[in-house]
Every structure is written in C-alpha cells, then in structure tokens.
Design an enzyme around this catalytic site. Structure first.
Site, PDB file in Angstrom:
ATOM      1  N   CYS A   1       5.167  -0.309   2.018  1.00 20.91           N
ATOM      2  CA  CYS A   1       5.770  -1.631   2.192  1.00 20.91           C
ATOM      3  C   CYS A   1       7.231  -1.556   2.617  1.00 20.91           C
ATOM      4  O   CYS A   1       7.697  -2.400   3.376  1.00 20.91           O
ATOM      5  CB  CYS A   1       5.617  -2.463   0.920  1.00 20.91           C
ATOM      6  SG  CYS A   1       6.476  -1.816  -0.515  1.00 20.91           S
TER       7      CYS A   1
ATOM      8  N   HIS B   1       8.258  -3.176  -4.431  1.00 22.51           N
ATOM      9  CA  HIS B   1       7.606  -3.830  -3.309  1.00 22.51           C
ATOM     10  C   HIS B   1       8.605  -4.743  -2.602  1.00 22.51           C
ATOM     11  O   HIS B   1       9.483  -5.317  -3.237  1.00 22.51           O
ATOM     12  CB  HIS B   1       6.402  -4.648  -3.775  1.00 22.51           C
ATOM     13  CG  HIS B   1       5.710  -5.337  -2.644  1.00 22.51           C
ATOM     14  ND1 HIS B   1       4.857  -4.694  -1.789  1.00 22.51           N
ATOM     15  CD2 HIS B   1       5.788  -6.615  -2.213  1.00 22.51           C
ATOM     16  CE1 HIS B   1       4.429  -5.549  -0.881  1.00 22.51           C
ATOM     17  NE2 HIS B   1       4.972  -6.722  -1.115  1.00 22.51           N
TER      18      HIS B   1
ATOM     19  N   ASP C   1       0.830  -1.210   0.000  1.00 24.08           N
ATOM     20  CA  ASP C   1       0.000   0.000   0.000  1.00 24.08           C
ATOM     21  C   ASP C   1       0.863   1.259   0.000  1.00 24.08           C
ATOM     22  O   ASP C   1       0.487   2.283   0.545  1.00 24.08           O
ATOM     23  CB  ASP C   1      -0.921   0.014   1.214  1.00 24.08           C
ATOM     24  CG  ASP C   1      -0.143  -0.020   2.526  1.00 24.08           C
ATOM     25  OD1 ASP C   1       1.104  -0.161   2.483  1.00 24.08           O
ATOM     26  OD2 ASP C   1      -0.765   0.103   3.596  1.00 24.08           O
TER      27      ASP C   1
END
Length: 403
Positions: A180, A390, A177
């Site tokens: 991370c 991510h 979101d």
C-alpha cells in the site's frame, strides 16, 4: 519484517516514531535542527486548518503479517567484509497470544466499533476491496461511516479527518496487500507528473541490475514477488524490464496534458495487476540501490541523511545485504514498509512524501514529511494513515486551498 501492530487508545503515546528518534539522535550527536529538518508543517496547524485522509479499518485488520520469531543464518556480505545475518521468520503459536491481544484491545473500543470491524472484515471479499485504488468518496462521509464510536481513538480520528477536509474534498482507499505504501505513493506521483524525473532520464538507469550484480554477489539472493524461488542471477533481465516499464509509464502519463485524461490513464494502469506489481518490484530495487549509495557514502566519510544512520542501526539491517534479505525481500510477501523505510523510498524517488497521521492529531507529528530535509525542487505527494501501517490518498484539493 512486520508492520507495526494496531494501536489502542492511549497506546500511541508509548510508541516512539522515527521522527521522534531523529530528534533524539540529533540532540545526542549535535546535529543542527535545520539539518535534520524535522516536520515543520505541523506547526502551521495553529494558524490554519489542514486536510488529510486516513485509512480504512479493514486494511488495518486484513493483510496483516503473522507474528514471527527470528533465527539467524550467516551469509557473506562481500562489500562489508563481514557476515550478513539473515533473520528468517518462523511461525509461532498464536492462539493464546491473539486471544490476549483481542481482549486487551476490546477494553478500548465500544460494541459499535467492534461490530463495525467485523462487518468490514466480511466485506473484504467484495470486488470493491480488490480494487488497487477505489473510486473517490467524500472525506467526511467516509469518516462518518468508519468512525462512529465514542472512544478516544474514534474522536481523535474524526478530528483528524475534519482537519484534512479543510484542504481535500475526497479520499481514495488503497488496497491493503503490503504494497500500500508503494501503491499510494506511486499513484499520487504519476497523477501529478508533468515531466520525467532526472534520475529516470539517465542512460545508465536500466543497467542498474547488471552493474550492481557485478559488484555485489549477494544480490543474487534478490527475490521477485511473482517468482520467489528464483535468484537474482537468473532474473536480472526481468528487473531491467521492470525498470524500462517504470520509465515508459512515467513518461507516457507525464506527457498527458488534460487532468481528466491523466487520471484515467493512472486508473487504467492500476487496474493492470501484472504491470502494477512489476512497477513495485522496480521501486524495491531502486530502494536497494539508494541504500547501497548511502551506506558507501557514510563509510567513506561523506555526509549522509540522518535517517540512514537509523536505517543501518537496526540489528536486522546493519548493511545493505541484511536490508535486502530481512526487509526488502519481504515487502509484499509478509510485511510492508516500516517508517524508516518510508524515508528510503522518498530518497529513491526524489519525492517528498507528506503524510497526515490521523492518530497523531493535535501533536507535532500530525503532518510528517519523509524525508525531514527534502530538496526544494522535489515534488510533494500527500498520503493519509491511521496507524503508520496502511495508507490512503486524499484527492481534489479544495478551491480555497488551491488559491
């Protein structure tokens, strides 16, 4: 601020990472290689296997900020005595662009991979993907589930996971979101904390908002995730509360002796959304404070880490005021941390962040350290990434590695 876009097979060779830029900068300005301390962990791969974990595809596909164009708005940067230009995002027409990008990306993926990503995107609505830190999963089982194709990218990912599995048995997926990087780093730091860091013990630690605001009026434009409309002058007490919470949680968890109990405490904390996001706001403010210290040190002629030159060489962050407006204020809203900001996070926490970059497998950048030249007494946390966007975390170090 936007995160890097997804890569296709062969595209990674075109993208130049921050460690590569640091090396080039070192050559240009004549900085000694030992001063730069470029990642040397990857060199050990020839002699011993490594273990790292990589992220999920759903997180690469979901939570991605929209492509934006930038317009400038001048704001006075008082300490720098010049205009602080803001780069405000403006939504653009994406339909034709998305179609072109998707068709180009599909050239490098087989039907199985494309179908797999569609399924994973649908699964993002399940409760599992709403967890901040998902339960442990065997690394190779996770790899087999996520990377079943025969494209060069899939083969490289499998090789990377195999290397990580030599050192770590499991992986925990991190919620994607735009927080991370914070979530993965803080979770790992607290999971292995045995004492309160020196910078958290300082008497002036909780006075940071008040002290900075008294020197830099532009910090009134600071924005919190929960209250994006409020300004720093109205919420300095809330920032102070977040800093107090960070110190309290770190102290409580570090005092837990049993590893199972410590892990349970961390899991409980990262299931409390209100406290969790408050901690991330504290980390962002610590990054701003560190950036101001580095900027002032450089202007006064003192030695600073090489990454800070790159940090303030960007058109969108030539000074701390611009860094706050164009980057830190957007973290968690429209983007996550860029690579050079991973260095800043490491310096703010005084931790070495070791990252297994799976798409860089078989290169010198497979294992990258943030910063490149950490202090010897800084603790080390390990993350995994598939795209520098991510991050997931590897857990349960293999027994042979521990020995």
């Amino acid at each position: 601020m936007t995160e890097p876009t997804s890569f296709s097979a062969g595209a990674e060779e075109k993208r130049e990472s921050v460690p590569t830029q640091l090396m080039k900068h070192k050559n240009e300005v004549g900085v000694a290689s030992e001063e730069l301390g470029l990642p040397n962990a990857a060199a050990d791969l020839k002699d011993q296997p490594t273990s790292e974990i990589r992220q999920d595809c759903p997180y690469r596909s979901s939570g991605r900020p929209e492509k934006t164009s930038m317009i400038k708005s001048p704001v006075m940067d008082q300490d720098a005595s010049r205009n602080c230009e803001l780069y405000l995002p403006v939504s653009s027409n994406r339909s034709a662009m998305e179609s072109s990008e998707e068709s180009e990306e599909d050239m490098y993926r087989d039907e199985e991979e494309i179908e797999r990503e569609k399924i994973l995107l649908c699964e993002t609505n399940s409760s599992e993907y709403k967890l901040s830190v998902s339960p442990e999963m065997d690394i190779m089982e996770y790899c087999r589930k996520e990377w079943r194709g025969n494209t060069p990218a899939a083969k490289r990912m499998r090789k990377g996971y195999e290397a990580v599995a030599q050192k770590f048995a499991s992986i925990r997926r991190i919620r994607g979101d735009n927080y991370c990087a914070f979530r993965a780093t803080l979770f790992q730091a607290l999971s292995q904390a045995t004492q309160l860091p020196r910078w958290l013990q300082s008497e002036d630690f909780t006075m940071l908002p008040e002290n900075l605001l008294s020197k830099y009026d532009w910090i009134k434009q600071w924005q919190l995730r929960q209250k994006p409309g409020k300004r720093m002058g109205e919420i300095s007490d809330e920032i102070k509360e977040y800093l107090i919470l960070l110190r309290k949680k770190w102290k409580n968890i570090s005092e837990i002796k049993g590893p199972l109990e410590k892990q349970e405490a961390c899991d409980k904390l990262f299931k409390n959304e209100e406290e969790e996001y408050s901690l991330y706001e504290a980390l962002k403010f610590l990054m701003l404070n560190t950036a101001i210290e580095l900027y002032n040190a450089d202007k006064s002629g003192r030695r600073v880490p090489v990454f800070s030159w790159l940090l303030f060489a960007r058109d969108t962050s030539s000074n701390p005021c611009q860094l706050m407006h164009n980057h830190l204020n957007h973290i968690g809203h429209s983007g996550g941390l860029e690579q050079v900001e991973m260095f800043l996070l490491a310096y703010a926490l005084q931790y070495t962040i070791q990252v297994y970059r799976l798409y860089k497998y078989s290169t010198d950048e497979f294992i990258t350290l943030y910063p490149n030249d950490p202090e010897e007494d800084w603790p080390v946390v390990t993350l995994i990434t598939e795209d520098d966007r991510h991050y997931n975390i590897p857990v349960r170090m293999c027994q042979e590695t521990m020995l």
